[in-house]
Design a protein around this motif. Structure first.
Motif: not given
Length: 651
Positions: A62, A65, A69, A75, A77, A80, A82, A207, A211
């Motif tokens: 986490d 990820v 950002t 993009n 995200s 990331a 779910d 991911n 996504n």
């Protein structure tokens, strides 16, 4: 790959991130994106845990990820996890995005994805592209000759990131040719593949595909009879290089205490058997040399030369490390995520996640006796007597599997009213030569009484590996003029002469019609770990039979469809009629099998379907005849010739 190699992978990821961090922008194909150099971190965290293999210590977390950002890109995200897995049904989004669609990721996004992966993204070039002028950067006559000469060698295909061993289901769009002016297209080969060397790379790929609404496929070796690792426009996760093997001298769990081995998903049968021999143990793995033991083989249940003695490969598994559709890396065992553990052991590959490694129990070294022989029609042996001889063998199927025997044999039409039978081999683990001779003596006496002369070749080996290596040659692959189907015939068909004769007559008829009969006299013994999703039909079987139809290599689609549908709906129906409640082995079966849910999964299907909705509500993982696959279809398919060469859309 050793620990030092994985350290280099981690260093590579750090270096890539550093390169990005030193730039204020990235420009690809005239697209520019700003980079916030002060907060960018690598797309990997190094996790210290003595129970993890080297690839498993490199993870996407986490925190990682969140740091992604820092790339000034909307993009971001796409990479990331779910955290709201039940918020949407993927089918409501329509078809998976396809190259050329407005929603398909741009070149810049693929470039950034590659950087985050540590530059392990491979843009697909078909294996046979060097034979074609329309791939000018790859055209190479000498290389084309090498590829053509080795096309039927499984090593060639498994070492390619997207090639499959049964190109019939890819669409045959780029086969070896001596005409360089012909056309070569991707067909059902994935557009890109990730050459995986760490868990983090799998997580990023999972991911990204979820996504971006991309089709996602998984390739280990590409062995599956139905080409399940193919998928037009897809992103592929190539697990072939996850080959760590760790010996565990004292494994402790709820049901098992003893020796075990942990193997990466990419470990092939010959590699784990070689390691087991050096360790002084025996592992339950596949018959084929290059089968990836921890991949689709195990996920489909995994029949083995040791199955009549020890059970299916799935029955040996003590824990599984897997990346689930939400991108998380978890352990599945009886103690952790037991429902997922149940589903992964027999519920089919590319269904519940990407397996990273498998821990399985092992057994002591055991001797093996192997016997081979054959007989055929001739001027001295009529077809009537030939079939009487084959029929005598059927009388002993249950007795032989009860004794732990695994036999691979064939019966083939060789000409007008001419046939051959081959035993290659009669594999007898934990049996001496004298014990095998005594076991088969009643059968051989009956053959002799019929006037059938055989010359058995019998060898005794001190361990499994030597017996297996000497008697199971490298399989021939890459053929496009064959289609196969299979059936698991239950022991209940051997309960009386009426049902046994009906079973034999159904098989005999299909061979007389031109089918090639390849079969295994095998059982699936049970142990204290057999509560899994292996097709229940396996638990009562004594014959795993494969029927093949062939056509001329120059046949057109119409001819292929006709032959295919004859196999599925005519010849195989004769087998289904005499075994109505049985099933088939999904990994060596007909992609067009009617009611595949019952045939491949039996009474487990409803539970597996519910588990699929729980772990993969957005249908990230799709594979033909897989759990939940009835909710999707491939566009532009011929009824009798289904391929993965089309867009994946919801029903």
């Amino acid at each position: 790959m050793g620990v030092s190699s994985y350290a280099r992978v981690a260093a590579s990821l750090l270096t890539v991130s550093s390169v990005i961090a030193q730039s204020s922008t990235i420009t690809v194909d005239n697209q520019t994106v700003a980079v916030n150099a002060s907060t960018l971190s690598p797309a990997v965290a190094i996790v210290s845990d003595e129970d993890l293999s080297a690839p498993e210590t490199l993870q996407l977390t986490d925190a990682v990820v969140a740091n992604l950002t820092s790339i000034d890109l909307a993009n971001a995200s796409l990479f990331a996890f779910d955290d709201n897995a039940t918020s949407i049904d993927a089918r409501s989004l329509g078809c998976k995005v396809f190259p050329g669609d407005q929603a398909y990721p741009s070149t810049l996004v693929w470039y950034i994805f590659d950087l985050l992966l540590g530059q392990s993204l491979i843009k697909t070039v078909p294996l046979a592209a060097p034979c074609y002028n329309d791939w000018p950067s790859e055209e190479n006559a000498a290389l084309c000759t090498t590829i053509t000469n080795n096309w039927t060698d499984s090593y060639l295909h498994e070492e390619d990131p997207t090639s499959i061993m049964w190109p019939l289901y890819q669409g045959r769009t780029c086969m070896p040719t001596d005409d360089p002016t012909a056309n070569c297209t991707l067909g059902a080969y994935p557009s890109y593949a990730v050459n995986v060397s760490s868990v983090a790379q799998i997580q990023l790929a999972v991911n990204f595909a979820r996504n971006a609404n991309l089709r996602l496929v998984v390739k280990n070796t590409g062995h599956d009879f139905n080409g399940k690792s193919a998928g037009a426009g897809a992103l592929s996760i190539w697990t072939h290089h996850l080959r760590d093997i760790t010996y565990i001298p004292e494994y402790n769990s709820t049901i098992y205490t003893g020796k075990a081995v942990k193997m990466g998903a990419g470990v092939r049968a010959f590699e784990i058997y070689t390691a087991a021999q050096s360790l002084g143990v025996t592992v339950v793995g596949g018959e084929g040399r290059t089968v990836g033991v921890g991949g689709g083989f195990l996920a489909g249940g995994g029949h083995s030369p040791l199955s009549s003695l020890y059970g299916m490969a799935a029955d040996q598994v003590l824990s599984i490390e897997v990346v689930t559709p939400d991108g998380r890396f978890v352990t599945a065992s009886l103690e952790e995520n037991p429902d997922l553990f149940w589903g992964l052991r027999g519920g089919g590959g590319s269904t519940f996640g990407v397996v990273v490694s498998v821990t399985a129990r092992v057994y002591p070294v055991l001797p093996v006796t192997v016997m081979t022989f054959s007989f055929a029609t001739s001027t001295n042996l009529t077809s009537t007597t030939f079939w009487e001889g084959v029929r005598t063998y059927f009388d002993y199927f249950v007795e032989y599997t009860d004794a732990g025997i695994y036999a691979y044999f064939s019966t083939i039409l060789t000409g007008a009213d001419s046939y051959s039978f081959g035993m290659a081999p009669f594999f007898a683990p934990n049996k001496t030569v004298s014990e095998v001779e005594a076991l088969v003596a009643p059968w051989f006496d009956r053959l002799a009484a019929l006037g059938i002369t055989i010359t058995p070749v019998i060898n005794e080996y001190s361990d499994f590996y030597d017996a297996w290596w000497a008697n199971f040659p490298l399989e021939t692959v890459g053929i496009t003029n064959i289609k196969t189907a299979s059936r698991l015939f239950p022991k209940s068909n051997w309960a009386n002469d009426t049902s046994l004769n009906a079973t034999f007559d159904a098989i005999k008829t299909t061979v007389e019609l031109g089918g090639s009969f390849l079969a295994f006299n095998i059982a699936a013994a049970e142990n204290d770990n057999s509560d899994n999703s292996v097709n229940p039909a396996w638990r009562g079987t004594c014959l795993h039979a494969i029927l093949a139809t062939l056509w001329d290599s120059s046949a057109n689609d119409t001819t292929i469809v006709e032959a295919s549908e004859t196999l599925t709906y005519d010849w195989m129906q004769k087998w289904r009629d005499v075994s109505p409640n049985a099933g088939a082995y999904m990994s060596e079966a007909d992609i067009s099998e009617p009611n595949f849910q019952q045939a491949f999964y039996g009474t487990n299907y409803d539970r597996l379907y519910a588990l699929k909705q729980q772990y993969d509500p957005k249908s990230l993982f799709y594979t033909p005849t897989g759990v939940g696959s009835e909710n999707w279809y491939i566009t532009g398919q011929l009824t009798g010739l289904p391929t993965q060469n089309g867009r994946l859309c919801p029903v």
